[in-house]
Write a protein that holds these residues in place. Sequence first.
Motif, PDB file in Angstrom:
ATOM      1  N   THR A  23       0.934  -1.239   0.280  1.00  0.00           N
ATOM      2  CA  THR A  23      -0.085   0.068   0.194  1.00  0.00           C
ATOM      3  C   THR A  23       0.918   1.136   0.062  1.00  0.00           C
ATOM      4  O   THR A  23       1.785   1.492   0.977  1.00  0.00           O
ATOM      5  CB  THR A  23      -0.944   0.069   1.344  1.00  0.00           C
ATOM      6  N   CYS A  24       0.911   1.995  -1.211  1.00  0.00           N
ATOM      7  CA  CYS A  24       1.544   3.443  -1.101  1.00  0.00           C
ATOM      8  C   CYS A  24       0.545   4.539  -0.999  1.00  0.00           C
ATOM      9  O   CYS A  24      -0.785   4.436  -1.224  1.00  0.00           O
ATOM     10  CB  CYS A  24       2.186   3.294  -2.287  1.00  0.00           C
ATOM     11  N   PHE A  25       1.042   5.409  -0.126  1.00  0.00           N
ATOM     12  CA  PHE A  25       0.409   6.614  -0.190  1.00  0.00           C
ATOM     13  C   PHE A  25       1.391   7.995   0.231  1.00  0.00           C
ATOM     14  O   PHE A  25       2.446   7.486   0.371  1.00  0.00           O
ATOM     15  CB  PHE A  25      -0.422   6.453   1.211  1.00  0.00           C
ATOM     16  N   ARG A  26       0.721   8.969  -0.018  1.00  0.00           N
ATOM     17  CA  ARG A  26       1.549  10.178   0.118  1.00  0.00           C
ATOM     18  C   ARG A  26       0.978  11.011   1.162  1.00  0.00           C
ATOM     19  O   ARG A  26      -0.480  11.335   0.843  1.00  0.00           O
ATOM     20  CB  ARG A  26       1.815  11.026  -1.328  1.00  0.00           C
ATOM     21  N   ILE A  27       1.489  11.724   2.219  1.00  0.00           N
ATOM     22  CA  ILE A  27       1.067  12.514   3.370  1.00  0.00           C
ATOM     23  C   ILE A  27       1.320  13.972   2.962  1.00  0.00           C
ATOM     24  O   ILE A  27       2.477  14.345   2.477  1.00  0.00           O
ATOM     25  CB  ILE A  27       1.620  12.174   4.371  1.00  0.00           C
ATOM     26  N   ARG A  28       0.189  14.558   2.372  1.00  0.00           N
ATOM     27  CA  ARG A  28       0.241  15.970   1.889  1.00  0.00           C
ATOM     28  C   ARG A  28       0.577  17.081   2.815  1.00  0.00           C
ATOM     29  O   ARG A  28       1.354  17.939   2.691  1.00  0.00           O
ATOM     30  CB  ARG A  28      -1.081  16.566   1.201  1.00  0.00           C
ATOM     31  N   SER A  29       0.493  16.640   4.065  1.00  0.00           N
ATOM     32  CA  SER A  29       0.694  17.727   5.218  1.00  0.00           C
ATOM     33  C   SER A  29       2.005  17.610   5.742  1.00  0.00           C
ATOM     34  O   SER A  29       2.370  16.442   6.368  1.00  0.00           O
ATOM     35  CB  SER A  29      -0.454  17.799   6.348  1.00  0.00           C
ATOM     36  N   PRO A  30       3.034  18.513   5.693  1.00  0.00           N
ATOM     37  CA  PRO A  30       4.416  18.382   6.496  1.00  0.00           C
ATOM     38  C   PRO A  30       4.239  17.865   8.093  1.00  0.00           C
ATOM     39  O   PRO A  30       5.096  17.003   8.315  1.00  0.00           O
ATOM     40  CB  PRO A  30       5.070  19.703   5.977  1.00  0.00           C
ATOM     41  N   LYS A  31       3.199  18.660   8.714  1.00  0.00           N
ATOM     42  CA  LYS A  31       3.018  18.311  10.137  1.00  0.00           C
ATOM     43  C   LYS A  31       2.508  16.707  10.457  1.00  0.00           C
ATOM     44  O   LYS A  31       3.383  16.094  11.063  1.00  0.00           O
ATOM     45  CB  LYS A  31       2.230  19.329  10.493  1.00  0.00           C
ATOM     46  N   VAL A  32       1.642  16.451   9.579  1.00  0.00           N
ATOM     47  CA  VAL A  32       1.360  14.976   9.729  1.00  0.00           C
ATOM     48  C   VAL A  32       2.302  14.092   9.126  1.00  0.00           C
ATOM     49  O   VAL A  32       2.688  13.292   9.830  1.00  0.00           O
ATOM     50  CB  VAL A  32       0.035  14.712   8.955  1.00  0.00           C
ATOM     51  N   ASN A  33       3.132  14.514   8.342  1.00  0.00           N
ATOM     52  CA  ASN A  33       4.537  13.534   7.689  1.00  0.00           C
ATOM     53  C   ASN A  33       5.294  13.535   8.754  1.00  0.00           C
ATOM     54  O   ASN A  33       5.986  12.492   9.020  1.00  0.00           O
ATOM     55  CB  ASN A  33       4.754  14.167   6.489  1.00  0.00           C
ATOM     56  N   GLU A  34       5.648  14.449   9.387  1.00  0.00           N
ATOM     57  CA  GLU A  34       6.793  14.495  10.725  1.00  0.00           C
ATOM     58  C   GLU A  34       5.960  13.722  11.645  1.00  0.00           C
ATOM     59  O   GLU A  34       6.871  12.967  12.221  1.00  0.00           O
ATOM     60  CB  GLU A  34       7.060  15.887  11.055  1.00  0.00           C
ATOM     61  N   ASP A  35       4.917  14.021  12.075  1.00  0.00           N
ATOM     62  CA  ASP A  35       4.354  13.022  13.235  1.00  0.00           C
ATOM     63  C   ASP A  35       4.475  11.393  12.767  1.00  0.00           C
ATOM     64  O   ASP A  35       4.796  10.407  13.755  1.00  0.00           O
ATOM     65  CB  ASP A  35       2.806  13.386  13.353  1.00  0.00           C
ATOM     66  N   PHE A  36       4.137  11.214  11.541  1.00  0.00           N
ATOM     67  CA  PHE A  36       4.020   9.867  11.243  1.00  0.00           C
ATOM     68  C   PHE A  36       5.472   9.138  11.429  1.00  0.00           C
ATOM     69  O   PHE A  36       5.821   8.114  11.491  1.00  0.00           O
ATOM     70  CB  PHE A  36       3.725   9.776   9.654  1.00  0.00           C
ATOM     71  N   LYS A  37       6.588  10.140  10.791  1.00  0.00           N
ATOM     72  CA  LYS A  37       7.918   9.722  10.821  1.00  0.00           C
ATOM     73  C   LYS A  37       8.260   9.328  12.299  1.00  0.00           C
ATOM     74  O   LYS A  37       8.727   8.419  12.634  1.00  0.00           O
ATOM     75  CB  LYS A  37       8.755  10.851  10.287  1.00  0.00           C
ATOM     76  N   LYS A  38       7.743  10.175  13.294  1.00  0.00           N
ATOM     77  CA  LYS A  38       8.080   9.812  14.583  1.00  0.00           C
ATOM     78  C   LYS A  38       7.503   8.665  15.094  1.00  0.00           C
ATOM     79  O   LYS A  38       7.961   7.742  15.908  1.00  0.00           O
ATOM     80  CB  LYS A  38       7.698  11.112  15.620  1.00  0.00           C
ATOM     81  N   ARG A  39       6.348   8.483  14.723  1.00  0.00           N
ATOM     82  CA  ARG A  39       5.496   7.040  14.979  1.00  0.00           C
ATOM     83  C   ARG A  39       6.405   5.876  14.457  1.00  0.00           C
ATOM     84  O   ARG A  39       6.529   4.864  15.126  1.00  0.00           O
ATOM     85  CB  ARG A  39       4.293   7.120  14.418  1.00  0.00           C
ATOM     86  N   VAL A  40       6.858   5.833  13.242  1.00  0.00           N
ATOM     87  CA  VAL A  40       7.755   5.011  12.500  1.00  0.00           C
ATOM     88  C   VAL A  40       8.848   4.696  13.482  1.00  0.00           C
ATOM     89  O   VAL A  40       9.280   3.546  13.683  1.00  0.00           O
ATOM     90  CB  VAL A  40       8.060   5.187  11.122  1.00  0.00           C
ATOM     91  N   GLN A  41       9.437   5.742  13.785  1.00  0.00           N
ATOM     92  CA  GLN A  41      10.879   5.755  14.579  1.00  0.00           C
ATOM     93  C   GLN A  41      10.492   5.016  16.031  1.00  0.00           C
ATOM     94  O   GLN A  41      11.512   4.361  16.377  1.00  0.00           O
ATOM     95  CB  GLN A  41      11.598   7.055  14.653  1.00  0.00           C
TER      96      GLN A  41
END
Length: 156
Positions: free
Chosen positions: A75-93
């Motif tokens: 499943t591929c997706f693109r996160i459009r919001s930079p803030k949500v993208n940073e939050d998602f990166k933190k969740r992955v880390q």
Amino acid sequence: MMISSQPPRKKRCRSKSTVRSKKRRLASDRQTDESSPAWRPPTITIFEGYVQSENFLEAYDHYELFRYLRSPLPTCFRIRSPKVNEDFKKRVQRGEVQHARPLPGISGGWKISSEEDYDMRRWLAANTKTGVVSRQEFVSMLPVFFTRNPIRTSSP
């Protein structure tokens, strides 16, 4: 004359498909005998037959090719919001999201190889509905990648 205390039994109503399936089952039971093997090899699709008839792959490579073709796509997706993208990166880390990997060269692009995580599926559905996340195939993201990163050729 004897009178029965029970009302007469009604015939059960059966649909045509039920009757047909029962007839098929009975016919197949009559055709199979104890000497026939329980396991039958999988049927070859028209595409598989075509690829095998062309003889441009070895037998093992056929097996590998069809194994990969039958595996589910990530499943591929693109996160459009930079803030949500940073939050998602933190969740992955932090390890909250197990199977997520960033897509190289695509800003905000992620892929998940398994959607077994219920919370992740719920998060994806909610953010897709709000428009923060857009689900796309990876190949659909490539034109954007190449417009942002043009191929440079060396001049003679």
